[in-house]
Design an enzyme around this catalytic site. Structure first.
Site, PDB file in Angstrom:
ATOM      1  N   HIS A  27       0.832  -1.211   0.000  1.00  0.00           N
ATOM      2  CA  HIS A  27       0.000   0.000   0.000  1.00  0.00           C
ATOM      3  C   HIS A  27       0.866   1.259   0.000  1.00  0.00           C
ATOM      4  CE1 HIS A  27      -2.992   2.977   0.948  1.00  0.00           C
ATOM      5  NE2 HIS A  27      -2.417   3.236   2.122  1.00  0.00           N
ATOM      6  N   HIS A  35       2.883   8.065   5.632  1.00  0.00           N
ATOM      7  CA  HIS A  35       1.567   8.630   5.940  1.00  0.00           C
ATOM      8  C   HIS A  35       0.765   7.888   6.998  1.00  0.00           C
ATOM      9  CE1 HIS A  35      -0.050   5.734   2.968  1.00  0.00           C
ATOM     10  NE2 HIS A  35      -1.201   5.923   3.599  1.00  0.00           N
ATOM     11  N   ASP A  36       0.987   6.606   7.215  1.00  0.00           N
ATOM     12  CA  ASP A  36       0.231   5.849   8.215  1.00  0.00           C
ATOM     13  C   ASP A  36       1.032   5.520   9.470  1.00  0.00           C
ATOM     14  OD1 ASP A  36      -2.266   5.703   6.992  1.00  0.00           O
ATOM     15  OD2 ASP A  36      -1.748   3.903   5.852  1.00  0.00           O
ATOM     16  N   GLU A  65      -0.488   6.743  12.976  1.00  0.00           N
ATOM     17  CA  GLU A  65      -1.741   6.141  13.445  1.00  0.00           C
ATOM     18  C   GLU A  65      -1.681   4.631  13.574  1.00  0.00           C
ATOM     19  OE1 GLU A  65      -4.900   5.810   9.853  1.00  0.00           O
ATOM     20  OE2 GLU A  65      -4.089   7.822  10.154  1.00  0.00           O
ATOM     21  N   ASP A  66      -0.768   3.971  12.883  1.00  0.00           N
ATOM     22  CA  ASP A  66      -0.728   2.502  12.880  1.00  0.00           C
ATOM     23  C   ASP A  66       0.443   1.890  13.636  1.00  0.00           C
ATOM     24  OD1 ASP A  66      -2.999   2.567  11.331  1.00  0.00           O
ATOM     25  OD2 ASP A  66      -1.972   2.139   9.450  1.00  0.00           O
ATOM     26  N   ASP A  94      -3.516   8.616  -1.237  1.00  0.00           N
ATOM     27  CA  ASP A  94      -3.860   7.513  -0.336  1.00  0.00           C
ATOM     28  C   ASP A  94      -5.284   7.035  -0.612  1.00  0.00           C
ATOM     29  OD1 ASP A  94      -3.834   5.727   1.925  1.00  0.00           O
ATOM     30  OD2 ASP A  94      -4.684   7.320   3.169  1.00  0.00           O
TER      31      ASP A  94
END
Length: 174
Positions: free
Chosen positions: A29, A51-52, A55-56, A118
């Site tokens: 991804h 970008h993630d 949060e992840d 995204d």
């Protein structure tokens, strides 16, 4: 390959180790988003890889500032979902943040571009593999577009995203 981009790829892969994007390793991804962000420059590609990560994973903004600088860290923080609440609540809070961004400011510009990339990557993948998520993205599209779209910023990304949302089912039949 640019050393900063290589560092971002390595950093993101290490932080997302063991996470999955459907049936694939998570980096699939991240690489998809990076490819979509490529026309917008190295910094957009770096933000795409990261970008993630807030949060992840357990990564902090301070770590991003240390390794990638304040502008990249700020861009990543702009696109990061709030940690508390259900999906609807998180997206509403995120949209309120995104709608306030001034696209003439560098970090905000990168964030808006990467957020659109995204979403396009997610819609493409879900259209093929997860019809339920695809329907969810279709239902969220108007609010997402209102918060994230800026005239002239990344028109081809938005054109493709709008087409997939509006006529995606018909495109798949031909």
């Amino acid at each position: 390959m640019n050393n900063r981009l290589l560092l971002a790829k390595s950093f993101a892969r290490a932080r997302h180790e063991g996470q999955r994007y459907g049936e694939f390793p998570y980096y699939v991804h991240l690489d998809d988003v990076e490819r979509l962000a490529q026309p917008f420059g190295i910094d957009a590609m770096i933000v795409a890889q990261l970008h993630d990560v807030l949060e992840d994973t357990t990564t902090s903004v301070d770590e991003l500032v240390h390794d990638f600088g304040e502008s990249i860290a700020l861009s990543v923080s702009y696109v990061t979902d709030p940690l508390q609440g259900d999906r609807k609540t998180k997206k509403k809070q995120l949209h309120q943040r995104l709608i306030q961004l001034d696209e003439t400011e560098g970090s905000a510009r990168l964030a808006l571009i990467v957020k659109a990339c995204d979403r396009l990557a997610n819609v493409k993948a879900c259209r093929l593999f997860h019809r339920g998520k695809y329907a969810m993205y279709q239902s969220e599209h108007a609010d997402f577009r209102k918060a994230t779209y800026r005239y002239g910023l990344c028109e081809m990304i938005w054109w493709e995203l709008d087409m997939l949302i509006e006529v995606g089912d018909k495109i798949g039949r031909y």
